[in-house]
Write a protein that holds these residues in place. Structure first.
Motif, mmCIF file in Angstrom:
data_model
loop_
_atom_site.group_PDB
_atom_site.id
_atom_site.type_symbol
_atom_site.label_atom_id
_atom_site.label_comp_id
_atom_site.label_asym_id
_atom_site.label_seq_id
_atom_site.Cartn_x
_atom_site.Cartn_y
_atom_site.Cartn_z
ATOM 1 N N ARG A 17 0.511 -1.461 -0.153
ATOM 2 C CA ARG A 17 -0.213 -0.328 -0.108
ATOM 3 C C ARG A 17 1.072 1.553 0.061
ATOM 4 N N PHE A 18 0.261 2.181 -0.939
ATOM 5 C CA PHE A 18 0.499 3.541 -0.368
ATOM 6 C C PHE A 18 0.156 4.322 -0.557
ATOM 7 N N GLY A 19 -0.174 5.189 1.300
ATOM 8 C CA GLY A 19 -1.218 5.281 1.826
ATOM 9 C C GLY A 19 -2.369 4.941 1.412
ATOM 10 N N GLY A 20 -3.815 5.422 1.754
ATOM 11 C CA GLY A 20 -4.489 4.584 1.478
ATOM 12 C C GLY A 20 -4.858 4.042 -0.395
ATOM 13 N N LEU A 21 -3.590 4.028 -1.033
ATOM 14 C CA LEU A 21 -4.581 3.163 -2.536
ATOM 15 C C LEU A 21 -3.432 1.968 -2.129
ATOM 16 N N VAL A 22 -3.700 1.001 -2.690
ATOM 17 C CA VAL A 22 -3.625 -0.840 -2.143
ATOM 18 C C VAL A 22 -2.720 -0.805 -4.235
ATOM 19 N N ALA A 23 -1.282 -0.832 -4.317
ATOM 20 C CA ALA A 23 -0.821 -0.744 -5.116
ATOM 21 C C ALA A 23 -0.562 -2.463 -5.786
ATOM 22 N N VAL A 24 -0.757 -3.572 -4.500
ATOM 23 C CA VAL A 24 -0.408 -4.557 -5.397
ATOM 24 C C VAL A 24 -1.498 -5.209 -3.967
ATOM 25 N N GLY A 41 -0.004 -5.341 -17.774
ATOM 26 C CA GLY A 41 -0.966 -4.453 -17.400
ATOM 27 C C GLY A 41 -1.095 -3.474 -17.114
ATOM 28 N N ASP A 42 -2.051 -2.338 -17.303
ATOM 29 C CA ASP A 42 -2.194 -1.288 -17.942
ATOM 30 C C ASP A 42 -1.126 -0.677 -17.301
ATOM 31 N N ASN A 43 -1.215 0.320 -17.643
ATOM 32 C CA ASN A 43 -0.313 2.288 -17.252
ATOM 33 C C ASN A 43 -0.944 1.907 -15.431
ATOM 34 N N GLY A 44 -0.457 2.027 -14.623
ATOM 35 C CA GLY A 44 -0.376 1.658 -13.561
ATOM 36 C C GLY A 44 -1.578 0.623 -12.367
ATOM 37 N N ALA A 45 -0.816 -0.731 -12.937
ATOM 38 C CA ALA A 45 -1.688 -1.827 -12.899
ATOM 39 C C ALA A 45 -0.935 -2.736 -11.439
ATOM 40 N N GLY A 46 0.370 -1.811 -11.109
ATOM 41 C CA GLY A 46 1.024 -2.742 -10.153
ATOM 42 C C GLY A 46 2.535 -3.487 -10.569
ATOM 43 N N LYS A 47 2.417 -3.248 -11.579
ATOM 44 C CA LYS A 47 3.270 -4.137 -12.305
ATOM 45 C C LYS A 47 4.965 -3.663 -11.670
ATOM 46 N N SER A 48 5.374 -2.785 -11.899
ATOM 47 C CA SER A 48 6.460 -2.362 -11.350
ATOM 48 C C SER A 48 6.729 -2.530 -9.393
ATOM 49 N N THR A 49 5.644 -1.744 -8.854
ATOM 50 C CA THR A 49 5.284 -2.584 -7.685
ATOM 51 C C THR A 49 6.419 -3.602 -6.684
ATOM 52 N N LEU A 50 5.160 -4.474 -7.338
ATOM 53 C CA LEU A 50 5.266 -6.305 -7.141
ATOM 54 C C LEU A 50 6.908 -5.997 -7.704
ATOM 55 N N VAL A 57 13.667 -3.502 -3.080
ATOM 56 C CA VAL A 57 12.918 -1.861 -3.335
ATOM 57 C C VAL A 57 12.449 -1.281 -2.241
ATOM 58 N N TYR A 58 10.860 -2.013 -2.463
ATOM 59 C CA TYR A 58 9.844 -2.278 -1.299
ATOM 60 C C TYR A 58 9.623 -3.280 -0.335
ATOM 61 N N ARG A 59 9.406 -2.863 0.775
ATOM 62 C CA ARG A 59 8.743 -4.239 1.703
ATOM 63 C C ARG A 59 7.584 -4.320 1.650
ATOM 64 N N SER A 207 6.658 -4.894 -19.710
ATOM 65 C CA SER A 207 6.745 -4.902 -21.579
ATOM 66 C C SER A 207 5.234 -4.409 -21.749
ATOM 67 N N HIS A 208 5.247 -3.598 -21.971
ATOM 68 C CA HIS A 208 3.793 -2.971 -22.870
ATOM 69 C C HIS A 208 3.724 -3.640 -24.223
ATOM 70 N N GLN A 209 4.578 -4.029 -25.360
ATOM 71 C CA GLN A 209 5.134 -4.060 -26.151
ATOM 72 C C GLN A 209 4.297 -5.735 -25.963
HETATM 73 N N1 LIG Z 1 6.353 5.824 -4.359
HETATM 74 C C1 LIG Z 1 5.023 5.371 -4.612
HETATM 75 N N2 LIG Z 1 4.622 6.424 -3.744
HETATM 76 C C2 LIG Z 1 2.592 6.062 -4.170
HETATM 77 N N3 LIG Z 1 2.176 5.284 -5.320
HETATM 78 C C3 LIG Z 1 2.910 5.013 -5.807
HETATM 79 C C4 LIG Z 1 4.432 5.009 -5.851
HETATM 80 N N4 LIG Z 1 3.960 3.897 -6.885
HETATM 81 C C5 LIG Z 1 3.719 3.778 -7.356
HETATM 82 N N5 LIG Z 1 2.306 4.327 -6.839
HETATM 83 C C6 LIG Z 1 0.897 3.962 -7.671
HETATM 84 O O1 LIG Z 1 0.915 2.359 -7.993
HETATM 85 C C7 LIG Z 1 0.841 2.430 -8.303
HETATM 86 C C8 LIG Z 1 0.932 0.844 -8.961
HETATM 87 O O2 LIG Z 1 1.895 1.811 -9.807
HETATM 88 P P1 LIG Z 1 3.106 0.841 -10.435
HETATM 89 O O3 LIG Z 1 4.267 1.304 -10.764
HETATM 90 O O4 LIG Z 1 3.417 -0.406 -9.924
HETATM 91 O O5 LIG Z 1 2.560 0.255 -11.646
HETATM 92 P P2 LIG Z 1 2.636 0.000 -13.033
HETATM 93 O O6 LIG Z 1 1.739 -1.289 -13.663
HETATM 94 O O7 LIG Z 1 4.221 -0.297 -13.199
HETATM 95 O O8 LIG Z 1 2.521 1.085 -14.819
HETATM 96 P P3 LIG Z 1 3.185 1.491 -15.696
HETATM 97 O O9 LIG Z 1 3.181 0.585 -16.648
HETATM 98 O O10 LIG Z 1 3.088 3.052 -15.903
HETATM 99 O O11 LIG Z 1 4.233 1.804 -15.238
HETATM 100 C C9 LIG Z 1 -0.269 3.319 -9.016
HETATM 101 O O12 LIG Z 1 -1.326 3.401 -9.218
HETATM 102 C C10 LIG Z 1 1.063 4.518 -8.597
HETATM 103 O O13 LIG Z 1 0.383 5.832 -9.276
#
Ligand SMILES: Nc1ncnc2c1ncn2[C@@H]1O[C@H](COP(=O)(O)OP(=O)(O)OP(=O)(O)O)[C@@H](O)[C@H]1O
Ligand SMILES: [Mg+2]
Length: 258
Positions: A17-24, A41-50, A57-59, A207-209
């Motif tokens: 979670r990032f604050g109230g947002l559940v990224a994964v 997944g589309d932009n913001g789907a949570g791929k990079s966070t996972l 990088v994140y706990r 990848s988006h491709q």
């Molecule tokens: N450091 C952060 N602080 C707050 N919110 C974050 C942070 N990193 C990511 N988010 C939010 O978490 C959600 C997932 O982001 P993430 O970067 O994992 O998506 P993604 O699937 O990698 O997207 P993209 O394809 O655009 O790279 C998004 O809503 C993003 O705004």
């Protein structure tokens, strides 16, 4: 062999979670040795966070990570690297002003003793070792004395990958590896992914491709709004189905066993 079927990496119910947002949100997935998994997944789907959770990088707020069958706590990128998890981000973390072999040995330089006394950099050794790993991966870079800043995007990508492989990566994570590359270079990086897989290295590729991912991945995992919404063997699906999963369109699941 039974042992061969054990996942190299398994994540279970990961929440970040990032604050109230559940990224994964309660995502589970496995990666087997030598397997290429496309994370889509589309932009913001949570791929990079996972993947940042996997690479230290994140706990995670919740969930477990298993590596080679044992539960592990990955609290920093160094923890991940020690396990054999290397991540290649778009910025690549190469030193622009150093040459190829110095980058492969960056932070882990090989020293030798001059007159059995004075430690100096062992350029010969580092160059030979670098050449070996580049050859093993079929990467062509004319001179390893060239500075990174003189290389093309694809060559840089290859150097970054070679560095991970030289230091015994078992799992290589690549976030958008082909995004900034020309067509020929994209193909080279994808071929490199296939070579690594054939040599037993597991790979998670974001990848988006879609076309790229379909070429190299054995299995596809799709995230939407932080949740895993689908998982398919590549040869049992098609880009249309994957896009439907990504964007959340209604989909009739014909042809798939329960
Ligand atoms: N450091 C952060 N602080 C707050 N919110 C974050 C942070 N990193 C990511 N988010 C939010 O978490 C959600 C997932 O982001 P993430 O970067 O994992 O998506 P993604 O699937 O990698 O997207 P993209 O394809 O655009 O790279 C998004 O809503 C993003 O705004
Ligand atoms: Mg991302």
């Amino acid at each position: 062999m039974e042992g061969e079927r054990r996942p190299l990496l398994e994540v279970r119910n990961i929440v970040k979670r990032f604050g109230g947002l559940v990224a994964v949100n309660r995502v589970s997935m496995e990666v087997y040795p030598g397997e290429v998994v496309g994370l889509l997944g589309d932009n913001g789907a949570g791929k990079s966070t996972l993947i940042k959770v996997i690479s230290g990088v994140y706990r995670p707020d919740e969930g477990q990570i298993f590596f080679e069958g044992r539960e592990v706590r990955i609290t920093s990128p160094m923890d991940a690297i020690r396990l054999g998890i290397e991540t290649i981000y778009q910025d690549l973390a190469l030193a622009e002003n150093l040459n190829v072999y110095s980058n492969i040995f960056l932070g882990r330089e090989k020293l030798k003793k001059l007159f059995n006394l004075i430690p100096v950099l062992d350029h010969e050794y580092m160059m030979q070792e670098s050449r070996k790993v580049l050859d093993r991966l079929g990467i062509e870079i004319p001179s390893l004395r060239n500075k990174i800043k003189t290389l093309s995007g694809g060559q840089r990508q290859s150097v970054a990958i070679s560095r991970s492989i030289y230091w015994n990566a078992k799992l290589l994570i690549m976030d958008e590896p082909t995004a900034a590359l020309g067509v020929t270079e994209q193909r080279k990086v994808l071929n490199l992914v296939k070579t690594l897989s054939a040599q037993g290295v597991a790979i998670i590729i974001i990848s988006h491709q879609l076309y790229d991912v379909f070429q190299v991945a054995h299995r596809l995992v799709v995230l939407r709004r932080g949740e895993k919404v689908g998982e398919r063997l590549t040869h049992e699906t098609n880009p249309d189905e994957i896009v439907s999963l990504m964007v959340g369109a209604e989909l009739v699941e014909g042809g798939r066993r329960g």
